[in-house]
Write a protein that holds these residues in place. Structure first.
Motif, PDB file in Angstrom:
ATOM      1  N   ALA A 108      -0.253 -31.102 -10.174  1.00  0.00           N
ATOM      2  CA  ALA A 108       0.439 -31.463 -11.418  1.00  0.00           C
ATOM      3  C   ALA A 108       1.291 -30.330 -11.974  1.00  0.00           C
ATOM      4  N   THR A 109       1.114 -29.118 -11.463  1.00  0.00           N
ATOM      5  CA  THR A 109       1.792 -27.968 -12.068  1.00  0.00           C
ATOM      6  C   THR A 109       2.700 -27.199 -11.119  1.00  0.00           C
ATOM      7  N   GLY A 429      -2.013 -22.104 -13.394  1.00  0.00           N
ATOM      8  CA  GLY A 429      -1.618 -23.472 -13.677  1.00  0.00           C
ATOM      9  C   GLY A 429      -1.740 -23.844 -15.140  1.00  0.00           C
ATOM     10  N   VAL A 430      -2.712 -23.286 -15.839  1.00  0.00           N
ATOM     11  CA  VAL A 430      -2.876 -23.558 -17.276  1.00  0.00           C
ATOM     12  C   VAL A 430      -1.614 -23.141 -18.036  1.00  0.00           C
ATOM     13  N   ILE A 431      -1.073 -21.983 -17.695  1.00  0.00           N
ATOM     14  CA  ILE A 431       0.139 -21.490 -18.356  1.00  0.00           C
ATOM     15  C   ILE A 431       1.315 -22.418 -18.062  1.00  0.00           C
ATOM     16  N   VAL A 432       1.425 -22.827 -16.790  1.00  0.00           N
ATOM     17  CA  VAL A 432       2.531 -23.692 -16.378  1.00  0.00           C
ATOM     18  C   VAL A 432       2.467 -25.035 -17.104  1.00  0.00           C
ATOM     19  N   ARG A 435       3.551 -25.116 -20.691  1.00  0.00           N
ATOM     20  CA  ARG A 435       4.991 -25.052 -20.919  1.00  0.00           C
ATOM     21  C   ARG A 435       5.698 -26.340 -20.511  1.00  0.00           C
ATOM     22  N   THR A 436       5.253 -26.948 -19.397  1.00  0.00           N
ATOM     23  CA  THR A 436       5.947 -28.140 -18.896  1.00  0.00           C
ATOM     24  C   THR A 436       5.487 -29.420 -19.568  1.00  0.00           C
ATOM     25  N   ARG A 437       4.216 -29.475 -20.012  1.00  0.00           N
ATOM     26  CA  ARG A 437       3.691 -30.691 -20.635  1.00  0.00           C
ATOM     27  C   ARG A 437       2.893 -30.328 -21.889  1.00  0.00           C
ATOM     28  N   SER A 438       3.585 -29.760 -22.836  1.00  0.00           N
ATOM     29  CA  SER A 438       2.914 -29.379 -24.091  1.00  0.00           C
ATOM     30  C   SER A 438       2.502 -30.607 -24.900  1.00  0.00           C
ATOM     31  N   ASP A 439       3.032 -31.795 -24.516  1.00  0.00           N
ATOM     32  CA  ASP A 439       2.746 -33.018 -25.255  1.00  0.00           C
ATOM     33  C   ASP A 439       1.382 -33.621 -24.930  1.00  0.00           C
TER      34      ASP A 439
END
Length: 510
Positions: A108-109, A429-432, A435-439
Motif C-alpha cells: 500500500a505504500t 512505510g508509516v511515514i509514507v 503523507r500519501t493517505r493522510s485522510d
C-alpha cells in the motif's frame, strides 16, 4: 481523456495496491477469513510466539558472554527497539486490517516489487522458524523423557534416511487445528501459553530464594576483547565487525549493546500477530491493544528471568559452562530437580511458537496468492470454517518435511534477518502512508512521526549488521531466488497489474 492515476495507483514495479482495494478483497466470498479473535486471543498469541525455549537460555548466554548482570538493561533496550517497530505495525494494522502483515502494508505504500520482497522475506522467517523450532521440539521431547528416566530416541531410521519423528507429530497436530478454525487453535494455544507462563513464574519465584546481591557486582563488567568462535573467522563474525575491522566486544558498554542485539531475537514474533488482522473482531481497537499488552507481559517475564538468573550465580560461573542456560544456574546452587521443570517448560514453550508460525506462514502466502503474485488457488477458504485449508495443509507438509529430514539448525539466523528487514520497511512505510493517505482513519497513531519510525528503522538496521556475514550471504541468495520467481510468475499474474492493463485498454484515446 484518461485521468491521471492517483499516487496509490502507480504503475510498473512501483505500482501500489490501494487500501480500499485491500479491504475490499478481504470481503470476497471465496477468499474471506472469519473474524473471531479478541484482545485476549491476540495477547496470548503474542506471548505464545515470543516466550519459547529461548527464555531459559538466551539471557544466560548474553549474561555469560556479552553483558554480565547488565543483561537486564540489554533486555530493556531490546524491548524498546521491538516496541518502536510494533507501534508502526499497530498503526498499519488498525488502518489496513487485512491479512499479510508487513507485505500488505508495504504494497500500500512502497509498491509491488518491495512488497513481494518483504513477503518473500516473511516466508523465509516463518518457514525457517517453524522448521527449526519443530526440529528442536522433537529434541526437547526426548530430553523431557530422559529427565524422567524414560529413554526416547528423537530419530528413527527409514532405510538410509534418519527421520525426526517429533516435528511430524507436532506440525500435523497444529495443522489440523488451524484448518478446523483459527479460534479453536487459538484456544488450544492459550491453554499451553498459560501453562508455560505458570512454569516461568514458578522458576522465577524459586530462583529469588537464591539471589545474592554480590552477584550483581560489577553490574557492567570491564570491557575486554572477545575471543573464540566468530572473533577472526570472516563468515562467523558480524557483518559490522567484518566491514569495519572492529574487534567484537565482550562486556563493557559495547558488550551490553551486543547483548541487546542477541536478546532482541527473543522478542521476534510480534509481527506474526499482525498477520491475523483479518481474523480479528473490531481490529481498529483490538489489534493495538492485543499487541501492546502481549509485548508488555513478555518484557516483564524476560526482565524478571534476567534478574533472577544474574542474582543466583556470578556471570563468570555461567561463562565457564559450554552452553549456559537457566538450568545451569539452578544446578550451580544445588537445585538439580529444576532441570526437569525447565525441560518441560521449554517443550511447552516451543509448542505454541510453532503453532503461531504455521498460522503466520499460511496467512502470508494466502495474501500473496489473493493478489495473484502466487497461484490464486492457494487463497481459497473453506466455506464452512473460514480458514485457508489448501495453503495451511501445504505449509504444514513443507515444514514437516524440512524439519523431519534435514539439519535446519544452520538456518536459525535466517529467521532474524527476515524479521528485521520487515521491521525496517514497515517503519518507513508509516511515514509514507501518513503523507500519501493522510485522510485514512487511524485508531492508533505512532507519536512523533517521522522521528520514532526513523529511529525504529535505524535500530533494526543496526541489529541486522550484528548478524553474521554467512547469514547475509544466504539472505542474498534467497532474495535472488525471490526476484527470479517474481519476474517469472508474480509480475505477469499480478491482479493489480492486470487491472491497470485493462483500464489502459478501455480508456478512450485522446
Amino acid at each position: 481523456m484518461a485521468t491521471t492515476p492517483p499516487p496509490s495507483a502507480r504503475r510498473g514495479l512501483m505500482r501500489t495496491k490501494s487500501v480500499e482495494s485491500s479491504i475490499q478483497d478481504s470481503l470476497e466470498g471465496e477468499s474471506k477469513l472469519k473474524r473471531s479473535l479478541g484482545v485476549t486471543d491476540l495477547t496470548l498469541m503474542g506471548i505464545a510466539v515470543a516466550v519459547g525455549a529461548g527464555i531459559f537460555s538466551v539471557g544466560a548466554n548474553a549474561a555469560a558472554n556479552f553483558a554480565g548482570p547488565g543483561v537486564i538493561i540489554s533486555f530493556v533496550l531490546a524491548a524498546v527497539t521491538c516496541g518502536l517497530a510494533i507501534m508502526c505495525y499497530a498503526e498499519f494494522a488498525s488502518t489496513i486490517p487485512v491479512a499479510g502483515s508487513a507485505y500488505t502494508f508495504t504494497y500500500a505504500t512502497m509498491g509491488e516489487f518491495l512488497a513481494w520482497i518483504i513477503g518473500w522475506d516473511l516466508i523465509l522467517e516463518t518457514l525457517t522458524g517453524a522448521a527449526v523450532l519443530a526440529k528442536y521440539w522433537g529434541i526437547y521431547l526426548s530430553t523431557v523423557f530422559e529427565q524422567f528416566g524414560v529413554p526416547l530416541p528423537d530419530t528413527i531410521a527409514l532405510g538410509p534416511v534418519q527421520l525426526s519423528w517429533g516435528p511430524f507429530l507436532i506440525v500435523a497436530v497444529f495443522t489440523v487445528l488451524l484448518v478446523l478454525g483459527t479460534q479453536l487453535s487459538s484456544r488450544v494455544g492459550s491453554v499451553f501459553t498459560v501453562i508455560k507462563v505458570g512454569i516461568v513464574l514458578f522458576v522465577i519465584v524459586v530462583g529469588f530464594f537464591f539471589v545474592k546481591a554480590s552477584n550483581y557486582t560489577p553490574f557492567i563488567p570491564e570491557s575486554q576483547p572477545r575471543t573464540g568462535e566468530g572473533a577472526t573467522d570472516a563468515w562467523t563474525q558480524s557483518l559490522f565487525s567484518f566491514l569495519s575491522g572492529a574487534a567484537p566486544a565482550q562486556y563493557g558498554v559495547f558488550g551490553l549493546l551486543a547483548g541487546a542485539s542477541l536478546v532482541f531475537f527473543a522478542f521476534i514474533g510480534f509481527d506474526i500477530v499482525a498477520t491475523s488482522a483479518e481474523e480479528v473482531k473490531d481490529p481498529q481497537k483490538t489489534m493495538p491493544r492485543g499487541i501492546f499488552l502481549g509485548l508488555g507481559i513478555v518484557t516483564l517475564l524476560y526482565v524478571l528471568v534476567a534478574v533472577v538468573l544474574t542474582g543466583m550465580v556470578s556471570y563468570r560461573d555461567l561463562a565457564s559452562s559450554e552452553t549456559p542456560n537457566l538450568a545451569t544456574a539452578f544446578e550451580l546452587v544445588g537445585v538439580d530437580w529444576a532441570a526437569k521443570v525447565i525441560a518441560v517448560g521449554a517443550l511447552v514453550g516451543l509448542t505454541t511458537v510453532i503453532m503461531v508460525l504455521l498460522l503466520g506462514l499460511a496467512r502470508i502466502v494466502f495474501s500473496m496468492s489473493r493478489d495473484g503474485l502466487l497461484p490464486r488457488g492457494l487463497s481459497k477458504t473453506s466455506a464452512k470454517r473460514g480458514t485457508p485449508v489448501r495453503v495451511q495443509v501445504l505449509a504444514g507438509v513443507v515444514v514437516a518435511l524440512i524439519a523431519g529430514l534435514t539439519d535446519v539448525g544452520v538456518l536459525e539466523e535466517m529467521i532474524n534477518i527476515g524479521t528485521l528487514s520487515a521491521f525496517v520497511l514497515v517503519s518507513i512505510g508509516v511515514i509514507v502512508l501518513r503523507r500519501t493517505r493522510s485522510d485514512l482513519p487511524r485508531a492508533f497513531r505512532v507519536p512523533l512521526v517521522p522521528f520514532l519510525p526513523i529511529l525504529s528503522a535505524v535500530l533494526c538496521i543496526w541489529l541486522m549488521l550484528n548478524l553474521t556475514t554467512l547469514t547475509w550471504a544466504r539472505f542474498a541468495v534467497w532474495l535472488v531466488i525471490g526476484v527470479v520467481v517474481y519476474f517469472a510468475y508474480g509480475r505477469r499474474h499480478s491482479r493489480v497489474g492486470r487491472e491497470q492493463a485493462a483500464e489502459l485498454q478501455e480508456a478512450p484515446r485522446s
